[in-house]
Design an enzyme around this catalytic site. Sequence first.
Site, PDB file in Angstrom:
ATOM      1  N   HIS A   5      36.011  45.124  58.566  1.00  0.00           N
ATOM      2  CA  HIS A   5      35.272  45.402  57.330  1.00  0.00           C
ATOM      3  C   HIS A   5      35.718  44.496  56.180  1.00  0.00           C
ATOM      4  O   HIS A   5      36.906  44.281  55.996  1.00  0.00           O
ATOM      5  CB  HIS A   5      35.526  46.875  56.971  1.00  0.00           C
ATOM      6  CG  HIS A   5      34.833  47.340  55.741  1.00  0.00           C
ATOM      7  ND1 HIS A   5      35.507  47.927  54.693  1.00  0.00           N
ATOM      8  CD2 HIS A   5      33.526  47.311  55.385  1.00  0.00           C
ATOM      9  CE1 HIS A   5      34.635  48.251  53.752  1.00  0.00           C
ATOM     10  NE2 HIS A   5      33.433  47.892  54.140  1.00  0.00           N
ATOM     11  N   HIS A  41      32.944  41.155  47.717  1.00  0.00           N
ATOM     12  CA  HIS A  41      32.562  42.558  47.608  1.00  0.00           C
ATOM     13  C   HIS A  41      32.729  43.046  46.183  1.00  0.00           C
ATOM     14  O   HIS A  41      31.813  43.596  45.594  1.00  0.00           O
ATOM     15  CB  HIS A  41      33.400  43.415  48.574  1.00  0.00           C
ATOM     16  CG  HIS A  41      32.966  44.845  48.626  1.00  0.00           C
ATOM     17  ND1 HIS A  41      33.181  45.731  47.595  1.00  0.00           N
ATOM     18  CD2 HIS A  41      32.312  45.554  49.580  1.00  0.00           C
ATOM     19  CE1 HIS A  41      32.678  46.916  47.921  1.00  0.00           C
ATOM     20  NE2 HIS A  41      32.147  46.830  49.119  1.00  0.00           N
TER      21      HIS A  41
END
Length: 273
Positions: A5, A41
């Site tokens: 991730h 992110h």
Amino acid sequence: WIMGHMVNAIAQIDEFVNLGANSIETDVSFDSSANPEYTYHGVPCDCGGTCTKWEHFNEFLKGLRKATTPGDSKYHEKLVLVVFDLKTGSLYDNQASDAGKKLAKSLLQNYWNNGNNGGRAYIVLSIPNLAHYKLITGFKEALTSEGHPELMDKVGYDFSGNDDIGDVANAYKKAGVTGHVWQSDGITNCLLRGLDRVRKAVANRDSSSGYINKVYYWTVDKRQSTRDALDAGVDGIMTNYPDVIADVLNESAYKAKFRIASYDDNPWETFKN
């Protein structure tokens, strides 16, 4: 598929694959003209995750290409799937097609090396908003007009907004998609989410009339939630700790039923027991 991730820096590719990931998820942000700009992110992100690492998108693609090109010194045979988590929330709905075209051109040049012995990983375009389904049609149009429609064989799709399964099916119909579908379900690891929708997605995958080929669940960092997801029959688990998932897969209850996917496992084919 053990899916690492928030792998947004080139150095993290080695790190996650060495921990047991055979797949990575990478965030892609766009500028105001719908160009893919950074692998980033940003905050807030998962509990215990590192969310401030980044690269320029095209540079990341070059590093990823090295990691997935046989014969390269950075090659990882195990790394077979990449999910691009497309942060299209910054775009107007009418920019989705442009974003898809620009994304395709970036990948063609920097990852697929213009169709000349580029990276070999399968790619999933993960889109958070059903209204942005034209990203898919734009992507396909660009590869076709650039003379490489065959590369669509390596591309799959995911709508990541936890929408109603019927609404997702409808968006694919509008995009003209009839296969290569991964369905994600999940929530940040700071919160708990039940497996009801995962079970619905798995039921769709396993029915003769379903549109889903694979189901993955995110973000799972604990052994018990890994077991629960495997018990529900998922194909992939996204995690900050690939070694935790690998450990659980080695437990006797799961060893006989699951194995880690290799390049020969077609990620667009529904697994039949």
